[in-house]
Design a protein around this motif. Structure first.
Motif, PDB file in Angstrom:
ATOM      1  N   VAL A 206      65.857  45.744 107.723  1.00  0.00           N
ATOM      2  CA  VAL A 206      65.696  44.359 107.983  1.00  0.00           C
ATOM      3  C   VAL A 206      64.922  45.379 109.480  1.00  0.00           C
ATOM      4  O   VAL A 206      65.196  45.336 110.410  1.00  0.00           O
ATOM      5  CB  VAL A 206      66.928  43.506 108.727  1.00  0.00           C
ATOM      6  CG1 VAL A 206      66.019  42.078 109.352  1.00  0.00           C
ATOM      7  CG2 VAL A 206      67.248  43.209 106.629  1.00  0.00           C
ATOM      8  N   ALA A 207      63.649  44.101 109.578  1.00  0.00           N
ATOM      9  CA  ALA A 207      62.766  43.827 111.527  1.00  0.00           C
ATOM     10  C   ALA A 207      63.174  42.618 111.405  1.00  0.00           C
ATOM     11  O   ALA A 207      62.897  42.779 113.149  1.00  0.00           O
ATOM     12  CB  ALA A 207      61.253  44.389 110.851  1.00  0.00           C
ATOM     13  N   LYS A 208      63.562  41.571 111.166  1.00  0.00           N
ATOM     14  CA  LYS A 208      63.043  40.562 111.921  1.00  0.00           C
ATOM     15  C   LYS A 208      64.380  39.616 111.002  1.00  0.00           C
ATOM     16  O   LYS A 208      64.075  39.323 109.677  1.00  0.00           O
ATOM     17  CB  LYS A 208      62.100  39.888 112.190  1.00  0.00           C
ATOM     18  CG  LYS A 208      61.870  37.991 112.214  1.00  0.00           C
ATOM     19  CD  LYS A 208      60.412  38.025 112.084  1.00  0.00           C
ATOM     20  CE  LYS A 208      60.403  36.377 112.987  1.00  0.00           C
ATOM     21  NZ  LYS A 208      59.066  35.819 112.997  1.00  0.00           N
ATOM     22  N   ILE A 209      65.008  38.660 112.421  1.00  0.00           N
ATOM     23  CA  ILE A 209      65.903  37.743 111.613  1.00  0.00           C
ATOM     24  C   ILE A 209      65.613  35.913 112.417  1.00  0.00           C
ATOM     25  O   ILE A 209      65.639  36.148 113.717  1.00  0.00           O
ATOM     26  CB  ILE A 209      67.431  38.398 111.764  1.00  0.00           C
ATOM     27  CG1 ILE A 209      67.832  39.748 110.517  1.00  0.00           C
ATOM     28  CG2 ILE A 209      68.294  36.932 111.439  1.00  0.00           C
ATOM     29  CD1 ILE A 209      69.092  40.072 111.068  1.00  0.00           C
ATOM     30  N   THR A 210      65.523  35.160 111.389  1.00  0.00           N
ATOM     31  CA  THR A 210      65.497  33.742 112.060  1.00  0.00           C
ATOM     32  C   THR A 210      66.700  32.839 111.045  1.00  0.00           C
ATOM     33  O   THR A 210      67.476  33.284 110.331  1.00  0.00           O
ATOM     34  CB  THR A 210      63.853  33.105 111.683  1.00  0.00           C
ATOM     35  OG1 THR A 210      64.194  33.223 110.025  1.00  0.00           O
ATOM     36  CG2 THR A 210      63.185  34.056 112.715  1.00  0.00           C
ATOM     37  N   TYR A 251      71.505  28.789 107.921  1.00  0.00           N
ATOM     38  CA  TYR A 251      70.529  30.318 107.098  1.00  0.00           C
ATOM     39  C   TYR A 251      70.337  30.515 107.479  1.00  0.00           C
ATOM     40  O   TYR A 251      68.959  30.556 108.606  1.00  0.00           O
ATOM     41  CB  TYR A 251      70.282  28.924 106.045  1.00  0.00           C
ATOM     42  CG  TYR A 251      70.520  28.050 104.820  1.00  0.00           C
ATOM     43  CD1 TYR A 251      71.785  28.599 104.056  1.00  0.00           C
ATOM     44  CD2 TYR A 251      70.596  27.035 105.266  1.00  0.00           C
ATOM     45  CE1 TYR A 251      72.372  27.443 103.445  1.00  0.00           C
ATOM     46  CE2 TYR A 251      71.542  25.836 104.813  1.00  0.00           C
ATOM     47  CZ  TYR A 251      72.300  26.157 103.766  1.00  0.00           C
ATOM     48  OH  TYR A 251      72.593  24.827 102.872  1.00  0.00           O
ATOM     49  N   VAL A 252      70.485  32.267 107.142  1.00  0.00           N
ATOM     50  CA  VAL A 252      69.775  33.144 107.379  1.00  0.00           C
ATOM     51  C   VAL A 252      68.844  33.631 106.943  1.00  0.00           C
ATOM     52  O   VAL A 252      68.747  33.709 105.773  1.00  0.00           O
ATOM     53  CB  VAL A 252      71.218  34.410 107.691  1.00  0.00           C
ATOM     54  CG1 VAL A 252      70.286  36.236 107.591  1.00  0.00           C
ATOM     55  CG2 VAL A 252      72.052  34.523 108.452  1.00  0.00           C
ATOM     56  N   HIS A 253      67.574  33.967 107.210  1.00  0.00           N
ATOM     57  CA  HIS A 253      65.734  34.613 106.303  1.00  0.00           C
ATOM     58  C   HIS A 253      65.658  36.276 107.351  1.00  0.00           C
ATOM     59  O   HIS A 253      65.421  36.017 108.302  1.00  0.00           O
ATOM     60  CB  HIS A 253      64.953  33.810 106.857  1.00  0.00           C
ATOM     61  CG  HIS A 253      65.399  32.490 106.719  1.00  0.00           C
ATOM     62  ND1 HIS A 253      65.074  31.521 105.128  1.00  0.00           N
ATOM     63  CD2 HIS A 253      66.112  31.354 106.811  1.00  0.00           C
ATOM     64  CE1 HIS A 253      65.529  30.910 105.255  1.00  0.00           C
ATOM     65  NE2 HIS A 253      66.046  30.297 106.322  1.00  0.00           N
ATOM     66  N   ALA A 254      65.800  37.247 106.217  1.00  0.00           N
ATOM     67  CA  ALA A 254      65.344  38.642 107.245  1.00  0.00           C
ATOM     68  C   ALA A 254      64.461  39.107 106.158  1.00  0.00           C
ATOM     69  O   ALA A 254      63.785  38.570 105.484  1.00  0.00           O
ATOM     70  CB  ALA A 254      66.642  39.331 106.455  1.00  0.00           C
ATOM     71  N   TYR A 255      63.289  39.577 107.401  1.00  0.00           N
ATOM     72  CA  TYR A 255      62.177  39.801 106.860  1.00  0.00           C
ATOM     73  C   TYR A 255      62.196  41.299 107.466  1.00  0.00           C
ATOM     74  O   TYR A 255      62.600  41.953 108.655  1.00  0.00           O
ATOM     75  CB  TYR A 255      61.315  39.277 107.835  1.00  0.00           C
ATOM     76  CG  TYR A 255      61.164  37.798 108.074  1.00  0.00           C
ATOM     77  CD1 TYR A 255      60.316  36.703 107.215  1.00  0.00           C
ATOM     78  CD2 TYR A 255      62.047  36.482 108.153  1.00  0.00           C
ATOM     79  CE1 TYR A 255      60.105  35.580 106.354  1.00  0.00           C
ATOM     80  CE2 TYR A 255      62.078  35.335 108.195  1.00  0.00           C
ATOM     81  CZ  TYR A 255      60.724  34.947 107.137  1.00  0.00           C
ATOM     82  OH  TYR A 255      60.970  33.400 106.957  1.00  0.00           O
ATOM     83  N   ASN A 256      61.330  41.936 106.204  1.00  0.00           N
ATOM     84  CA  ASN A 256      60.621  43.170 106.634  1.00  0.00           C
ATOM     85  C   ASN A 256      59.329  43.999 107.947  1.00  0.00           C
ATOM     86  O   ASN A 256      59.182  43.089 108.221  1.00  0.00           O
ATOM     87  CB  ASN A 256      60.334  44.341 105.406  1.00  0.00           C
ATOM     88  CG  ASN A 256      59.009  43.880 105.350  1.00  0.00           C
ATOM     89  OD1 ASN A 256      58.028  43.647 105.332  1.00  0.00           O
ATOM     90  ND2 ASN A 256      59.410  44.271 103.323  1.00  0.00           N
ATOM     91  N   ALA A 257      59.599  44.849 108.404  1.00  0.00           N
ATOM     92  CA  ALA A 257      58.310  44.981 109.090  1.00  0.00           C
ATOM     93  C   ALA A 257      57.038  44.598 109.414  1.00  0.00           C
ATOM     94  O   ALA A 257      55.853  45.077 109.329  1.00  0.00           O
ATOM     95  CB  ALA A 257      58.164  46.818 109.237  1.00  0.00           C
ATOM     96  N   SER A 258      56.594  44.253 107.596  1.00  0.00           N
ATOM     97  CA  SER A 258      55.166  43.839 107.512  1.00  0.00           C
ATOM     98  C   SER A 258      55.239  42.283 107.366  1.00  0.00           C
ATOM     99  O   SER A 258      54.175  41.466 107.201  1.00  0.00           O
ATOM    100  CB  SER A 258      55.089  44.523 105.926  1.00  0.00           C
ATOM    101  OG  SER A 258      55.163  46.133 105.631  1.00  0.00           O
ATOM    102  N   GLY A 259      56.596  41.969 107.611  1.00  0.00           N
ATOM    103  CA  GLY A 259      56.355  40.760 107.775  1.00  0.00           C
ATOM    104  C   GLY A 259      56.893  39.403 106.556  1.00  0.00           C
ATOM    105  O   GLY A 259      57.254  38.287 106.359  1.00  0.00           O
ATOM    106  N   LYS A 260      57.560  40.523 105.428  1.00  0.00           N
ATOM    107  CA  LYS A 260      57.858  39.596 104.354  1.00  0.00           C
ATOM    108  C   LYS A 260      58.947  39.700 104.045  1.00  0.00           C
ATOM    109  O   LYS A 260      59.945  40.026 104.724  1.00  0.00           O
ATOM    110  CB  LYS A 260      57.503  40.457 102.482  1.00  0.00           C
ATOM    111  CG  LYS A 260      57.821  40.216 101.545  1.00  0.00           C
ATOM    112  CD  LYS A 260      57.506  41.187 100.227  1.00  0.00           C
ATOM    113  CE  LYS A 260      57.884  40.831  99.115  1.00  0.00           C
ATOM    114  NZ  LYS A 260      58.047  41.581  98.026  1.00  0.00           N
TER     115      LYS A 260
END
Length: 275
Positions: A206-210, A251-260
């Protein structure tokens, strides 16, 4: 609802009167858990990182289905679904957090953890956008074994709803074991708004959480540091809430370093029957 050691998932619809999640009978809102995050012991203890102001207008729920016109052009009476949708309508007035200074964080951890405070170092310490009766911020700390604690804060005092405070570790993983849930809390501020606050753990994918709220797709950035994340928001019901107002679920959303997007709690089968 409460979460005990025998439970492996939490309701996504929280009640205001009794905080969600609990450890060994201690009531406090929650969706729980954590495991050792690779490299956590080496992570630089960033004491705070602002969640940032989301762009665009404040979040509002998706519009409910339009009512059809009856004979003569008159609208029929609202359905129970329409009424429920109106009752649950809300606006996120702020999703911004601000850093807590290091000296205050030390006091929060000391009052929260007592003599064990010296074994933990803070990775996140932030104030919420509004103040409720019991809370105005959160501190997340980790020890050398990669165990996390979450201390809800009010001023320079802190407390953990969990007994022991490390009860959040490994308590609740999302499907795929990328996101673990700590405690989440919600409480009115006495001025018509509700404070929503929560935290958790993420793994190296995980690189980003919203965070999104309810049925609205708008996402607000979480604070991330040392393998943990935290969020806080001010929520305002669009109509006066009733005595048992449940409000929207975060609700938690997680993204990888590529933004997916690699994790979406709203689509997680672990919680599907709770939505």
């Amino acid at each position: 609802m409460q979460i005990g050691p025998e439970d492996n998932r939490a309701s996504l619809r929280h009640r205001w009167g009794v905080p969600l999640g609990v450890a060994t009978g201690v009531a406090a809102v929650s969706v729980a858990a954590v495991a050792v995050f690779g490299g956590v012991g080496d992570a630089k203890p960033q004491v705070a990182g602002p969640a940032g102001n989301p762009t665009g207008t404040a979040a509002t729920p998706s519009a409910s289905a339009a009512r059809g016109s009856g004979s003569g052009g008159a609208d029929p009476e609202p359905s129970s679904a329409d009424a429920a949708s109106a009752a649950d309508a809300f606006t996120i007035t702020s999703g911004t957090t601000t850093p807590i200074d290091a000296g205050t964080i030390a006091k929060i951890l000391a009052s929260c953890l007592g003599s064990d405070a010296s074994r933990f170092h803070a990775v996140i310490g932030v104030r919420a956008p509004i103040v409720s009766k019991d809370w105005d911020g959160v501190v997340i700390a980790v020890n050398s074994a990669g165990q996390y604690v979450q201390c809800e804060a009010k001023g320079d005092k802190g407390n953990s709803p969990d007994s022991p405070p490390t009860f959040i570790n490994d308590r609740l993983w999302g499907t795929g074991r990328m996101i673990e849930y700590f405690d989440s809390v919600r409480e009115p501020d006495g001025k018509g708004q509700y404070l929503m606050m929560g935290a958790g753990h993420y793994t190296s994918e995980v690189a980003k959480i919203t965070i999104s709220y309810g049925d609205n797709p708008k996402q607000y950035p979480a604070v991330m540091a040392g393998g943990a994340f935290a969020y806080a928001a001010a929520l305002s019901p669009d109509t006066p809430p009733g005595p048992h107002y449940a409000g929207p679920s975060p609700y938690v959303h997680a993204y990888n370093a590529s933004g997916k997007e690699i994790y979406n709690q709203k689509k997680d089968p672990q919680f599907a029957d709770q939505q």
